[in-house]
Write an enzyme that holds these catalytic residues in place. Structure first.
Site, PDB file in Angstrom:
ATOM      1  CG  LEU A  91      24.195 -19.317   7.323  1.00  0.00           C
ATOM      2  CD1 LEU A  91      25.700 -18.833   7.060  1.00  0.00           C
ATOM      3  CD2 LEU A  91      23.838 -19.152   5.254  1.00  0.00           C
ATOM      4  CG  HIS A  92      23.090 -21.080  13.508  1.00  0.00           C
ATOM      5  ND1 HIS A  92      22.513 -22.519  14.308  1.00  0.00           N
ATOM      6  CD2 HIS A  92      24.332 -20.973  13.447  1.00  0.00           C
ATOM      7  CE1 HIS A  92      23.816 -22.631  14.534  1.00  0.00           C
ATOM      8  NE2 HIS A  92      24.943 -21.982  14.141  1.00  0.00           N
ATOM      9  CG  ASP A  93      22.912 -14.931  12.973  1.00  0.00           C
ATOM     10  OD1 ASP A  93      22.256 -15.295  14.063  1.00  0.00           O
ATOM     11  OD2 ASP A  93      23.898 -14.326  13.295  1.00  0.00           O
TER      12      ASP A  93
END
Length: 311
Positions: free
Chosen positions: A239-241
């Protein structure tokens, strides 16, 4: 007092969840949201910002669309990751309000000009809009507290062998941001690949049972499918952002270091690579706070707690 921020994003499943997290957090005051081209084309990412803010009942937040292409190359999109709409999976509402009649750069400049205190920029897509802001409004640099970006990596890439997607899309813009003299906080793949959401976490979010948590679970269902490819070796979906927003809320759950970072803009094999001077070999002063690790359980707990806000 809430921290004033602006979010420049290219929704994108994980961008959408970053918006959900930010707007559930009273510690933050979201002054504007601007759309960048990246995960999908600019008209689709702008529409997705409006759809998400409609879902979250925040038509009061000014929105503007940004640059249609990177500074010096044609646009590259990630439709294989995020689908035809950019937010494939759940059924999202149609936009209930319109964007401002100005560009992303004009909106960001206006917010900075009018703010009584410095503003944090959070950029979860390619850095094109931020670079254009910095180039066109040097008089406003002092009003920017920091630029928190999702992008880059100290090691492996995810779009090219040495390059992460957001930086690869517009390496010239990213280099302008890193060398701007404004403090940069970088959530690269080093940390985001440790912020994986597992199937059990998705069910936990679904069980919260409000409309927003249900849509987040459905976004993650779709996002998970791409990351099941064996080449990644993932147990879940990174879950990058949301790491950018989570760092603003709970920096203590992240492990960080201070280093100089530059972007390779021309390399035959390394264009878009974030070059991290880990051993201080260049003599350059550190320009970046680099996230390396995260307490995954605390990260998931934070998401779950803030999703309950929408009950």
């Amino acid at each position: 007092m809430a921290l004033p921020i602006m979010i420049d994003c290219d929704p994108g499943h994980d961008d959408a969840i970053a918006l959900v997290l930010a707007l559930a957090s009273p510690e933050l005051e979201v002054k504007a949201v601007t759309a960048s081209a990246g995960n999908q084309t600019p008209e689709k990412t702008l529409r997705n910002v409006l759809r998400m803010l409609t879902l979250l009942n925040r038509p009061d937040i000014p929105v503007a669309g940004g640059a249609w292409k990177p500074l010096m190359r044609d646009l590259i999109i990630a439709d294989n990751v995020h689908g035809e709409s950019g937010l494939d999976g759940p059924s999202l509402p149609e936009p209930a309000f319109a964007p401002q009649n100005c560009t992303a750069v004009e909106l960001m400049a206006s917010v900075l000009r009018e703010s009584q205190e410095s503003v944090t920029l959070v950029a979860t897509g390619p850095q094109t809009n931020v670079a254009l802001l910095l180039a066109s409004h040097p008089e406003l640099h002092a009003k920017i507290a920091r630029i928190v970006i999702m992008g880059g990596a100290m090691g492996l890439g995810n779009w090219q062998p040495a390059a992460e997607f957001n930086i690869y899309v517009d390496p010239q813009a990213a280099e302008m941001v890193f060398q701007s003299g404004i403090p940069v906080v970088m959530a690269g793949l080093d940390v985001t690949h440790r912020a994986q959401i597992l199937p059990a976490d998705i069910e936990r979010f679904r069980q919260i049972g409000n409309p927003v948590s249900t849509i987040v679970a459905e976004l993650l269902d779709f996002f998970m499918a791409y990351h099941k490819d064996e080449k990644w070796g993932f147990d879940g979906a990174p879950l990058h952002d949301p790491c950018t927003i989570a760092w603003l809320l709970k920096p203590e759950i992240f492990t960080t270091i201070e280093r100089w970072v530059g972007v390779e803009t021309e390399g035959k094999y390394t264009q878009g690579m974030t070059v991290v001077d880990y051993y201080h070999l260049t003599g350059n002063r550190p320009n970046t706070t680099l996230m390396l690790d995260v307490d995954r359980e605390a990260f998931v707990d934070l998401l779950a707690q803030r999703l309950a806000f929408y009950a």
